[in-house]
Scaffold this active site. Structure first.
Site, PDB file in Angstrom:
ATOM      1  NE  ARG A 160      49.417  50.410  40.494  1.00  6.10           N
ATOM      2  CZ  ARG A 160      50.642  49.878  40.019  1.00  6.10           C
ATOM      3  NH1 ARG A 160      50.613  49.261  38.837  1.00  6.10           N
ATOM      4  NH2 ARG A 160      51.461  50.830  40.446  1.00  6.10           N
ATOM      5  NE  ARG A 171      43.586  47.215  31.095  1.00 10.78           N
ATOM      6  CZ  ARG A 171      44.785  47.207  31.677  1.00 10.78           C
ATOM      7  NH1 ARG A 171      44.812  46.422  33.067  1.00 10.78           N
ATOM      8  NH2 ARG A 171      45.914  47.216  30.946  1.00 10.78           N
TER       9      ARG A 171
END
Length: 224
Positions: A160, A171
């Site tokens: 992904r 992140r």
């Protein structure tokens, strides 16, 4: 017993939460789960949250914390909870503290699952899925046929986009900027913050977490 799980994305909170909840004899309280329940049941706060979601806006902290408070008041949570994903910012931590005080409860511990950034990158970027059936695979190779037993969907393993190494590092940057200050806040408040080494076998990490909250273990991730 009320425990907050804390740590970087991919540190293993989602894996450890059910194991700790079982050992402690309390349910898990996850923001997403209680929000979905409130929406499904059509509670006042659930409908208020839906009004924000329907227009693509973030649900405000006070609405989320209101739903958390209602949830903690239910008989199912009478003995406490393992809070997973409830506290991501300092205002949320402050709000949770007010909620617990209003309910006459105490935060017993903040368990911080500690792991090196590069270990996180390798761990998350190693997660692949079949591009047809979405079966998750760890340790496979991008482009390999779907290994699901009995499958004939012609799918292949893909990573992904948000699991790509660059995305994972982004992140982690967001975590340091927005979420890590929560740990400083809890420490400044004198909370029972316990750092858990999150590297190693799942059972070993569980043992360390159980020991941190004063529960004996049998060396296999379960209470002795």
């Amino acid at each position: 017993m009320v425990i907050v799980l804390f740590g970087k994305p991919g540190a293993g909170k989602g894996t450890q939460a059910p194991r700790l909840a079982e050992a402690l004899g309390v349910p898990i309280l996850a923001t997403g789960d209680v929000l979905r329940a409130a929406l499904r049941e059509g509670t006042r706060l659930g409908l208020e949250a839906k009004s924000y979601m329907d227009r693509g806006a973030l649900v405000p902290d006070d609405v989320i914390l209101g739903i958390v408070k209602e949830t903690l008041q239910s008989p199912h949570f009478a003995n406490g909870a393992v809070l997973d994903g409830v506290v991501r910012t300092v205002p949320q931590a402050e709000g949770l503290e007010r909620v617990l005080a209003e309910l006459g409860r105490t935060l017993n511990a903040v368990l911080v699952f500690d792991i090196d950034d590069e270990e996180i990158v390798q761990r998350i970027s190693g997660r692949l899925v079949c591009d047809v059936c979405q079966t998750p695979v760890t340790g496979g190779e991008v482009g390999a046929p779907c290994p699901k037993p009995g499958t004939s969907d012609g799918g292949h393993l893909v990573r992904r986009k948000d699991d790509e190494p660059a995305a994972v590092r982004t992140r982690l940057d967001v975590y340091r900027a927005q979420t890590l200050p929560v740990l400083d806040w809890y420490q400044a408040q004198g909370a029972n913050v316990r750092i858990i080494d999150a590297v190693g076998a799942v059972e070993d990490v569980t043992d360390r977490a159980l020991a941190a909250v004063g529960l004996p273990t049998g060396g296999s991730g379960r209470p002795a």
